[in-house]
Design a protein around this motif. Sequence first.
Motif, PDB file in Angstrom:
ATOM      1  N   LEU A  93      17.479  38.366  25.612  1.00 28.25           N
ATOM      2  CA  LEU A  93      17.004  37.522  24.517  1.00 28.25           C
ATOM      3  C   LEU A  93      17.891  37.644  23.282  1.00 28.25           C
ATOM      4  O   LEU A  93      18.432  38.716  22.993  1.00 28.25           O
ATOM      5  CB  LEU A  93      15.567  37.903  24.148  1.00 28.25           C
ATOM      6  N   THR A  94      18.018  36.544  22.566  1.00 25.79           N
ATOM      7  CA  THR A  94      18.716  36.568  21.290  1.00 25.79           C
ATOM      8  C   THR A  94      17.823  37.242  20.251  1.00 25.79           C
ATOM      9  O   THR A  94      16.614  37.368  20.464  1.00 25.79           O
ATOM     10  CB  THR A  94      19.015  35.139  20.810  1.00 25.79           C
TER      11      THR A  94
ATOM     12  N   GLU B 143      14.918  35.136  19.425  1.00 23.90           N
ATOM     13  CA  GLU B 143      13.923  35.108  20.490  1.00 23.90           C
ATOM     14  C   GLU B 143      13.104  36.391  20.509  1.00 23.90           C
ATOM     15  O   GLU B 143      11.892  36.375  20.737  1.00 23.90           O
ATOM     16  CB  GLU B 143      14.612  34.896  21.843  1.00 23.90           C
TER      17      GLU B 143
ATOM     18  N   THR C 188      10.533  36.153  17.859  1.00 23.80           N
ATOM     19  CA  THR C 188       9.461  35.245  18.261  1.00 23.80           C
ATOM     20  C   THR C 188       8.551  35.902  19.291  1.00 23.80           C
ATOM     21  O   THR C 188       7.324  35.857  19.180  1.00 23.80           O
ATOM     22  CB  THR C 188      10.050  33.950  18.863  1.00 23.80           C
ATOM     23  N   LEU C 189       9.172  36.510  20.292  1.00 20.57           N
ATOM     24  CA  LEU C 189       8.382  37.186  21.328  1.00 20.57           C
ATOM     25  C   LEU C 189       7.466  38.218  20.703  1.00 20.57           C
ATOM     26  O   LEU C 189       6.262  38.276  20.987  1.00 20.57           O
ATOM     27  CB  LEU C 189       9.318  37.857  22.342  1.00 20.57           C
ATOM     28  N   ASN C 190       8.042  39.025  19.811  1.00 19.08           N
ATOM     29  CA  ASN C 190       7.244  40.075  19.201  1.00 19.08           C
ATOM     30  C   ASN C 190       6.063  39.527  18.422  1.00 19.08           C
ATOM     31  O   ASN C 190       4.946  40.031  18.517  1.00 19.08           O
ATOM     32  CB  ASN C 190       8.131  40.898  18.279  1.00 19.08           C
TER      33      ASN C 190
END
Lengths: 149, 149
Positions: free
Chosen positions: A129-130, A133, A136-138
């Motif tokens: 993941l960048t 990203e 955002t995921l977190n």
Amino acid sequence: MPAEELPSRPPVLLRLPVFALSRLGQTARAGAKAAFDREGLSWRAHVVLLCLHEHGDLSQRDLAGLISMDPSDLVRLLDEMQRAGHLRRRPDPRDRRRYVVSITADGTDALHQGERIMDRATDEVLAPLTPDERETLNALVLRALDISR
Amino acid sequence: MPAEELPSRPPVLLRLPVFALSRLGQTARAGAKAAFDREGLSWRAHVVLLCLHEHGDLSQRDLAGLISMDPSDLVRLLDEMQRAGHLRRRPDPRDRRRYVVSITADGTDALHQGERIMDRATDEVLAPLTPDERETLNALVLRALDISR
DNA sequence: CCTATATCAGATCGACTGACATCT
DNA sequence: CAGATGTCAGTCTATCTGATATAG
């Protein structure tokens, strides 16, 4: 917005969000555990050290609550950590049922060492993941946890 | 129910992405497991049924690979499912080391029942998220899994 | 008296290991 | 013969239960 070639369909099981989440949780945990093992440390101990560093002295019950571990299981973990000299247990003068658990200098050293290990482990788990990203995921994971406990 | 003003910072441990992921994975798995238990079904069995339905007949080894379960552990799960009449094991005429595992009519019924249970469990786990957020979360989880295995 | 805390002993469950018979 | 497959037995770990002693 990564122009992702969508793999027409992911394998069956990964189409189940709970399965995918469960699997990623496992790999994340396993990755962290392995990273700590390699350095002769315990990732569960690191979690305890983090709490002690953040919250200051705690009773065993409060600690157990913070890390969602059964108090009776925490006993043995604290035993090990105490043997390693990473924390101290002293009777609480204000409530003689309790022990005040506090981090030692050696524990603080282990904490700093653990932070480096944890950072690297996190990098490995989230490697695909960048940075955007990952953020955002977190954020989404935290939002999902707010209610699902 | 304390009206949560978003804590400017999440609790210590949840600031560790691997910890948060591990925790969400646990709650997701536990939620699904509990939902299946309540209906007298097994979520691990459901995962097997899904694979059989999607891929058709499989050897035990291929099945084990698909669901990332140890083949020796899968044996016992298949034993139970066979006892429940949800699948059949027949010797593979083309390779007499193998068994061909195939889903039965009863197994297909259980699969459909399980799909309803799984959908509800997924809804519970992801309740705090909007549909868009769920989709984003899922995409990111899949991407994270692609490399970290 | 009832509850809370820490502790211990044991059960349970999932994941993993090693050995083995059978077959390719 | 080496390697694959299904099976069994056993270990290991984390998690969960139940009981107990001590203190509020």
